[in-house]
Design an enzyme around this catalytic site. Sequence first.
Site, mmCIF file in Angstrom:
data_model
loop_
_atom_site.group_PDB
_atom_site.id
_atom_site.type_symbol
_atom_site.label_atom_id
_atom_site.label_comp_id
_atom_site.label_asym_id
_atom_site.label_seq_id
_atom_site.Cartn_x
_atom_site.Cartn_y
_atom_site.Cartn_z
ATOM 1 N N ARG A 84 0.853 -1.184 0.000
ATOM 2 C CA ARG A 84 0.000 0.000 0.000
ATOM 3 C C ARG A 84 0.895 1.242 0.000
ATOM 4 O O ARG A 84 2.097 1.129 0.214
ATOM 5 C CB ARG A 84 -0.935 0.002 1.214
ATOM 6 C CG ARG A 84 -0.221 -0.305 2.519
ATOM 7 C CD ARG A 84 -0.832 0.355 3.688
ATOM 8 N NE ARG A 84 -0.687 1.788 3.626
ATOM 9 C CZ ARG A 84 0.430 2.448 3.929
ATOM 10 N NH1 ARG A 84 1.534 1.814 4.276
ATOM 11 N NH2 ARG A 84 0.473 3.766 3.849
ATOM 12 N N GLY A 85 0.250 2.418 -0.209
ATOM 13 C CA GLY A 85 1.029 3.655 -0.304
ATOM 14 C C GLY A 85 1.323 3.915 -1.773
ATOM 15 O O GLY A 85 1.717 3.004 -2.516
ATOM 16 N N ALA A 86 1.119 5.161 -2.194
ATOM 17 C CA ALA A 86 1.129 5.481 -3.630
ATOM 18 C C ALA A 86 2.410 5.041 -4.378
ATOM 19 O O ALA A 86 2.320 4.321 -5.385
ATOM 20 C CB ALA A 86 0.860 6.973 -3.805
ATOM 21 N N ARG A 113 -6.640 -0.272 -7.600
ATOM 22 C CA ARG A 113 -7.019 0.771 -6.628
ATOM 23 C C ARG A 113 -7.095 2.092 -7.390
ATOM 24 O O ARG A 113 -6.165 2.438 -8.119
ATOM 25 C CB ARG A 113 -6.003 0.867 -5.480
ATOM 26 C CG ARG A 113 -6.130 -0.277 -4.488
ATOM 27 C CD ARG A 113 -5.367 -0.004 -3.208
ATOM 28 N NE ARG A 113 -6.042 0.939 -2.344
ATOM 29 C CZ ARG A 113 -5.466 1.469 -1.259
ATOM 30 N NH1 ARG A 113 -4.223 1.161 -0.939
ATOM 31 N NH2 ARG A 113 -6.138 2.304 -0.493
ATOM 32 N N GLN A 173 -3.037 2.542 9.719
ATOM 33 C CA GLN A 173 -1.675 2.595 9.149
ATOM 34 C C GLN A 173 -0.705 3.324 10.090
ATOM 35 O O GLN A 173 0.486 3.015 10.126
ATOM 36 C CB GLN A 173 -1.677 3.334 7.806
ATOM 37 C CG GLN A 173 -2.291 2.583 6.649
ATOM 38 C CD GLN A 173 -3.758 2.901 6.464
ATOM 39 O OE1 GLN A 173 -4.458 3.249 7.422
ATOM 40 N NE2 GLN A 173 -4.245 2.773 5.254
ATOM 41 N N ASP A 219 -1.514 10.954 -2.354
ATOM 42 C CA ASP A 219 -1.806 9.847 -3.277
ATOM 43 C C ASP A 219 -2.068 10.331 -4.697
ATOM 44 O O ASP A 219 -1.935 9.574 -5.654
ATOM 45 C CB ASP A 219 -3.007 9.044 -2.775
ATOM 46 C CG ASP A 219 -2.639 8.298 -1.508
ATOM 47 O OD1 ASP A 219 -2.711 8.910 -0.423
ATOM 48 O OD2 ASP A 219 -2.240 7.130 -1.607
ATOM 49 N N ASN A 237 -5.169 12.577 0.012
ATOM 50 C CA ASN A 237 -4.348 11.785 0.933
ATOM 51 C C ASN A 237 -5.296 11.047 1.875
ATOM 52 O O ASN A 237 -6.535 11.206 1.800
ATOM 53 C CB ASN A 237 -3.371 12.683 1.702
ATOM 54 C CG ASN A 237 -2.292 11.870 2.421
ATOM 55 O OD1 ASN A 237 -1.666 10.995 1.810
ATOM 56 N ND2 ASN A 237 -2.082 12.125 3.701
ATOM 57 N N LYS A 238 -4.720 10.259 2.747
ATOM 58 C CA LYS A 238 -5.520 9.430 3.649
ATOM 59 C C LYS A 238 -6.616 10.227 4.338
ATOM 60 O O LYS A 238 -6.405 11.378 4.746
ATOM 61 C CB LYS A 238 -4.571 8.804 4.676
ATOM 62 C CG LYS A 238 -5.186 7.857 5.672
ATOM 63 C CD LYS A 238 -6.017 6.763 5.056
ATOM 64 C CE LYS A 238 -5.299 5.970 4.005
ATOM 65 N NZ LYS A 238 -6.197 5.131 3.182
HETATM 66 O O1 MRU Z 1 -4.718 3.424 1.640
HETATM 67 P P1 MRU Z 1 -3.233 3.583 1.682
HETATM 68 O O2 MRU Z 1 -2.633 3.099 2.954
HETATM 69 O O3 MRU Z 1 -2.561 3.014 0.459
HETATM 70 O O4 MRU Z 1 -3.041 5.154 1.628
HETATM 71 C C1 MRU Z 1 -1.773 5.720 1.692
HETATM 72 C C2 MRU Z 1 -1.790 7.106 2.121
HETATM 73 O O5 MRU Z 1 -2.756 7.824 2.027
HETATM 74 C C3 MRU Z 1 -0.533 7.605 2.702
HETATM 75 O O6 MRU Z 1 -0.799 8.294 3.838
HETATM 76 C C4 MRU Z 1 0.185 8.509 1.844
HETATM 77 O O7 MRU Z 1 0.463 9.681 2.354
HETATM 78 C C5 MRU Z 1 0.421 8.384 0.468
HETATM 79 S S1 MRU Z 1 1.629 7.170 0.183
HETATM 80 C C6 MRU Z 1 3.179 7.778 0.604
#
Ligand code: MRU
Length: 370
Positions: free
Chosen positions: A58-60, A95, A204, A245, A255-256
């Site tokens: 996970r994570g962009a 995703r 996370q 993201d 972002n999250k």
């Molecule tokens: O759903 P995820 O865990 O894949 O989301 C990731 C995020 O939103 C991270 O916080 C993020 O800042 C981007 S990835 C470095």
Amino acid sequence: MRIILNGEIKEIRALWIEDKKRGIVKFLDQRFLPWRIEFYASRTYRDTIFAIKEMVVRGAPSIGLAGAYGLYQALIELRDLNKIIKAAEEIKNARPTAVNLSVRVDEVLNLIKSRFEEGVSFPKIVEETYEKVELIAKEEVEANRKIGEFGASLIKDGYKILTHCNAGAPAAVDWGTALAPIRVAHRQGKRITVYVPETRPWLQGARITAWELLMEDIPYFLISDNAIGYFCWKKEIDIVIVGADRIALNGDFANKIGTYKIALCAKENGIPFYVAAPISTFDTNIRSGDDIVVEERSPDEVLYVRGLAEDGKIRRVLVAPKESKVRNPVFDVTPFKYVSGIITEYGILRSQKDIIDALKKAGRLKRLSE
Ligand code: MRU
């Protein structure tokens, strides 16, 4: 990133190609952190799609590289351009919000397409594709290292830093995006403390960021998501650094879930609010955050909480009436007007002009109309 495995300190990446010939990709399995360090072996591109969907990875930036690796696997398995094009679509749909996935899959697909069309031999296409995906891995790590250097200049000795979710090495191949400046500042000897919100529903922050900071001996406080406003209001936070993201051309970013609220709290309390992300997180096809598609995930992520039970097993428990109707958007969009700067490998971008200049320098944008 540093991990401790069977009592030994090791340096690993979040994902890598384990077997080039058979196309086996290994992932640090993020579903089980921090309780168990396990690795997931993906043998086919469909295994990699599973890994992206189920958040093994996970994570962009990490899912961007996973997509690139997935297409390399598809090339080896399918050997037929039309089937590979279809596989690329499947991978990109795993995703929807993190743009890095489609950016990286398209980069690899363009190379494969052009080589097929030029009549290059299959083994040569495989070799060139392998070199390309490993170059992407290197680029991500190098970008993060630079983000770390630029971002650390914003962090003073004694700073208390609020982050969100996990924008660390597991999310970004290595180093991290938001955590890279924090890693560098710590290595420079600055005495810092990181405030880590749990980040419901997938936790996370509690599970991955807290574990990562522990591995690096970086002091932190784990806080509940609801405590963010309190600490901003108490002026206990000197700077906010979060990841992203997907970033639109005007600087609005996804972002999250919860990031938008943090940005509002930071603004209200005069706290600088920075976003750390590589250029591959910009979506040059969208002008503003209004065009960002926000992923909604399974209601189960909200209804249940997973954790380590007293019997040593990972279990999930129900925390609400099972019949509850649930909404579970997992990202939100923050307007650029709340952002003090976007820390990239091209420097800290503080205006829309800075964004356009950096994208041009990176070759991601030739004309504004594109
Ligand atoms: O759903 P995820 O865990 O894949 O989301 C990731 C995020 O939103 C991270 O916080 C993020 O800042 C981007 S990835 C470095």
